[in-house]
Design a protein around this motif. Structure first.
Motif, PDB file in Angstrom:
ATOM      1  N   ARG A   1       0.833  -1.291  -0.036  1.00  0.00           N
ATOM      2  CA  ARG A   1       0.115   0.011   0.119  1.00  0.00           C
ATOM      3  C   ARG A   1       1.012   1.276  -0.066  1.00  0.00           C
ATOM      4  O   ARG A   1       1.264   1.590   1.158  1.00  0.00           O
ATOM      5  N   PRO A   2       1.166   1.732  -1.275  1.00  0.00           N
ATOM      6  CA  PRO A   2       2.080   2.921  -1.210  1.00  0.00           C
ATOM      7  C   PRO A   2       1.314   4.249  -0.815  1.00  0.00           C
ATOM      8  O   PRO A   2       0.148   4.226  -0.713  1.00  0.00           O
ATOM      9  N   MET A   3       2.178   4.839   0.088  1.00  0.00           N
ATOM     10  CA  MET A   3       1.547   6.081   1.029  1.00  0.00           C
ATOM     11  C   MET A   3       2.226   7.283   0.580  1.00  0.00           C
ATOM     12  O   MET A   3       3.705   7.319   0.566  1.00  0.00           O
ATOM     13  N   VAL A   4       1.884   8.546   0.429  1.00  0.00           N
ATOM     14  CA  VAL A   4       2.595   9.775   0.239  1.00  0.00           C
ATOM     15  C   VAL A   4       3.012  10.093   1.564  1.00  0.00           C
ATOM     16  O   VAL A   4       2.422  10.135   2.590  1.00  0.00           O
ATOM     17  N   ALA A   5       4.317  10.295   1.660  1.00  0.00           N
ATOM     18  CA  ALA A   5       5.149  10.838   2.710  1.00  0.00           C
ATOM     19  C   ALA A   5       5.634  12.272   2.882  1.00  0.00           C
ATOM     20  O   ALA A   5       5.523  12.975   3.918  1.00  0.00           O
ATOM     21  N   SER A   6       5.695  12.727   1.551  1.00  0.00           N
ATOM     22  CA  SER A   6       6.219  14.028   1.527  1.00  0.00           C
ATOM     23  C   SER A   6       5.736  14.801   0.168  1.00  0.00           C
ATOM     24  O   SER A   6       5.828  13.974  -0.942  1.00  0.00           O
TER      25      SER A   6
ATOM     26  N   ASP B   1       2.862  -1.729   4.361  1.00  0.00           N
ATOM     27  CA  ASP B   1       1.974  -2.879   4.385  1.00  0.00           C
ATOM     28  C   ASP B   1       0.385  -2.191   4.825  1.00  0.00           C
ATOM     29  O   ASP B   1      -0.349  -3.163   5.354  1.00  0.00           O
ATOM     30  N   GLY B   2       0.308  -1.011   5.018  1.00  0.00           N
ATOM     31  CA  GLY B   2      -0.793  -0.359   5.536  1.00  0.00           C
ATOM     32  C   GLY B   2      -0.366   0.123   7.006  1.00  0.00           C
ATOM     33  O   GLY B   2      -1.378   0.959   7.298  1.00  0.00           O
TER      34      GLY B   2
ATOM     35  N   VAL C   1       7.795  -1.119   4.344  1.00  0.00           N
ATOM     36  CA  VAL C   1       8.117  -2.460   3.851  1.00  0.00           C
ATOM     37  C   VAL C   1       8.915  -2.486   2.690  1.00  0.00           C
ATOM     38  O   VAL C   1       8.878  -1.421   1.908  1.00  0.00           O
ATOM     39  N   PRO C   2       9.859  -3.230   2.166  1.00  0.00           N
ATOM     40  CA  PRO C   2      10.530  -3.166   1.073  1.00  0.00           C
ATOM     41  C   PRO C   2       9.842  -2.957  -0.180  1.00  0.00           C
ATOM     42  O   PRO C   2       8.675  -3.735  -0.290  1.00  0.00           O
ATOM     43  N   ILE C   3      10.105  -2.368  -1.180  1.00  0.00           N
ATOM     44  CA  ILE C   3       9.184  -2.288  -2.366  1.00  0.00           C
ATOM     45  C   ILE C   3       9.452  -3.820  -3.059  1.00  0.00           C
ATOM     46  O   ILE C   3      10.357  -4.300  -3.285  1.00  0.00           O
ATOM     47  N   PRO C   4       8.191  -4.238  -3.572  1.00  0.00           N
ATOM     48  CA  PRO C   4       8.341  -5.606  -4.080  1.00  0.00           C
ATOM     49  C   PRO C   4       8.790  -5.631  -5.326  1.00  0.00           C
ATOM     50  O   PRO C   4       8.901  -4.603  -5.972  1.00  0.00           O
ATOM     51  N   ASP C   5       9.525  -6.697  -5.736  1.00  0.00           N
ATOM     52  CA  ASP C   5      10.509  -6.738  -6.850  1.00  0.00           C
ATOM     53  C   ASP C   5       9.562  -6.508  -8.067  1.00  0.00           C
ATOM     54  O   ASP C   5      10.025  -5.939  -9.064  1.00  0.00           O
ATOM     55  N   ALA C   6       8.389  -7.100  -7.988  1.00  0.00           N
ATOM     56  CA  ALA C   6       7.342  -6.684  -9.128  1.00  0.00           C
ATOM     57  C   ALA C   6       7.255  -5.446  -9.490  1.00  0.00           C
ATOM     58  O   ALA C   6       7.167  -4.915 -10.598  1.00  0.00           O
TER      59      ALA C   6
END
Length: 141
Positions: free
Chosen positions: A62-67, A120-121, A125-130
């Motif tokens: 779950r990508p989230m904007v941090a800045s 992960d919400g 977490v690490p960016i998935p390889d895909a």
């Protein structure tokens, strides 16, 4: 305000572009597109980029904007359309950045740099390889 890197003002470096219609309702008392509307244009451009790139949110990604950092370079006006150029850049272990350029009638009017964190919400977490592979063709040139 520091002058932007001239290389970031070249639309040819951005692999994604989206035409934006300006709205009369977005004018401020000075008759130019207000800052809140410009921020919304950048947000819309990021989302359209995500859809175009095939980004799919899952239960564990779950990508989230941090800045978000916006630099206003020139006034934008109604009714001329604008083009929002978007690229991914600076891909790290659990975050990446998105660089954007907003152009109206051949003039750069604003840039935006957004940090997006892979979560992960709840936590990074690490960016998935895909997904990392999915970003490759969309990197800033």
């Amino acid at each position: 305000m520091a002058k932007p890197d001239p290389a970031l003002l070249d639309p040819a470096r951005y692999p994604f572009a989206h035409e934006v219609t300006t709205r009369f309702a977005d004018l401020d008392p000075n008759d130019h597109i207000n800052n809140v509307a410009m921020a919304a244009v950048f947000e819309d451009g990021r989302v359209r980029f995500n859809v175009g790139a095939g980004m799919v949110r899952t239960e564990t990604f779950r990508p989230m904007v941090a800045s978000v950092a916006i630099e206003y370079l020139d006034q934008a006006h109604f009714p001329q359309s604008m083009t929002c150029h978007v690229a991914a850049c600076d891909v790290g272990r659990s975050s990446w950045q998105m660089q954007q350029l907003l152009v109206q009638e051949g003039r750069p009017v604003a840039t935006c740099r957004t940090v997006v964190v892979s979560t992960d919400g709840h936590k990074a977490v690490p960016i998935p390889d895909a997904f990392r592979a999915l970003l490759q063709p969309w990197l800033l040139k």
